[in-house]
Motif scaffolding. Sequence first.
Motif, PDB file in Angstrom:
ATOM      1  N   HIS A 135      -3.956 -13.061   5.129  1.00 14.12           N
ATOM      2  CA  HIS A 135      -4.141 -11.669   5.574  1.00 14.12           C
ATOM      3  C   HIS A 135      -5.428 -11.117   4.947  1.00 14.12           C
ATOM      4  CE1 HIS A 135      -3.529  -7.510   6.513  1.00 14.12           C
ATOM      5  NE2 HIS A 135      -2.344  -7.743   7.064  1.00 14.12           N
ATOM      6  N   ASP A 316      -5.753  -0.375   9.438  1.00 15.03           N
ATOM      7  CA  ASP A 316      -5.669  -1.025   8.128  1.00 15.03           C
ATOM      8  C   ASP A 316      -7.096  -1.274   7.652  1.00 15.03           C
ATOM      9  OD1 ASP A 316      -5.134  -2.435   5.866  1.00 15.03           O
ATOM     10  OD2 ASP A 316      -4.045  -4.063   6.827  1.00 15.03           O
ATOM     11  N   HIS A 347      -3.349  -6.395  11.428  1.00 16.35           N
ATOM     12  CA  HIS A 347      -2.311  -5.382  11.229  1.00 16.35           C
ATOM     13  C   HIS A 347      -1.544  -5.138  12.527  1.00 16.35           C
ATOM     14  CE1 HIS A 347      -0.471  -1.694   9.744  1.00 16.35           C
ATOM     15  NE2 HIS A 347      -1.021  -1.010  10.719  1.00 16.35           N
ATOM     16  N   MET A 399       4.223  -4.625   4.070  1.00 21.15           N
ATOM     17  CA  MET A 399       3.669  -5.721   4.857  1.00 21.15           C
ATOM     18  C   MET A 399       4.262  -7.095   4.514  1.00 21.15           C
ATOM     19  SD  MET A 399       1.939  -4.140   6.996  1.00 21.15           S
ATOM     20  CE  MET A 399       1.298  -5.560   7.857  1.00 21.15           C
TER      21      MET A 399
END
Length: 423
Positions: A135, A316, A347, A399
């Motif tokens: 990520h 994000d 995101h 998340m």
Amino acid sequence: MSKNDSLPVKQAAGSSVPWFTIGWVLAGGIVLRLLWIVLCPNSPVSDQVVYHQTATMIAGGHGYVFPDGSPGGWWPVGYSAVLSVVYGLFGHHYIVAYFLNCALGAASILGCYLLGRDLFSRAAGLWAAVGFAAHPTFVLYTTVHGSENAAIAGEVWFLWLCVFLVKRGDGRQWIGYGVAGLLLGATVYVRATVLLLGVSVMLLGWLLKRSPKSWLSGTAVVGLVTILTLLPWGFRNQAVFGSFQLLSMNGGSNLWMGNHEGASGGYSRLPKFVKGMELVDSEALLRSLAVDFILSDPASYAGLCARRTVDTLRSDTIGVVWNSAGITARFGEAMIIPLKMLCTAVHYLILTCFLASLVAGLWSRSLRREHVFLGVVILLVAAPFILIVGGNRYHLPMMPFLMVWVGEVVARATGAMRARRAT
């Protein structure tokens, strides 16, 4: 929920994952973070400066104070305390914090794997770990003096330990529940809202139809040890501020920021009339004003809750914003927008997959009790930015749990594809 969801959980299709695969995922996540440290000569801004300064003071033996000697209390002490340990060992350099954040990121990757594995399957855990490792926002956060680095690692490991104890135990694992309480208390020092996860043992035990005695006793142990862990902070606040408070002393300010006449639902500058007031008094006043506003105009409050939910989840970009100095110095300002677009695209991908699978599961009534548990956890973590104050970074603590959910979806899909090819 499916009719068989009260039965022991079986490993999902495609869950046969070699044990060393998670090692490769973990190594990949660490390499990405180390590479970002090399590429981004960042320096702290905003709240990051506070964490760096107070960690430096703690490491120097001055206690939790600012450089001018005034006591800290508004910002949580946890991340500063963790930083102070490595500062004391290796010096008060920004890069020391970045290597600490890299280690915390690795802990979160492994925690996502364990949580997904024990909640759903090994394959689900692996995909969740891949998601967190790659990520972009969490990679960028390696060079950010942000409390999220420690808070996320703590909450993921706490939740995994709760799942492990409830699913594998018989209610007599007092040491395990004690460790869970210690971990929760330590994480609350970093971010007070994590305390909401204290119901995890009770919630999961009830959903999985375990003996009420086992999950009630487990919850009691977790709660007691958590309180005992926070007591030193309460005594410290009593001695310094004359007020016994177990949590960070910014609740009134945050509630007022998001809820007052003319509020946007997010960050607001504190009113001038609290300037110069004692911290305890100003927090009590702001809390009172916010509560009065909410009770006197519930319709406006509901509108603010909806607005801050949208504002918090619509993009994000905080990882890029808080790295803007380093990104500009290394790559030029032209890279800011593309990186924001990349982080926001990932995101949206996670949110879309989660919402689509949630709707499909509700429609087909195929959600398991583990899904219900994880869904409630996501709501608990989201509650602060829905009910109190929103902002671009307040979605980050939820998340990892969204990625565990999405990891289970991807694991089922890939398992079904392999099964079809085999036939």
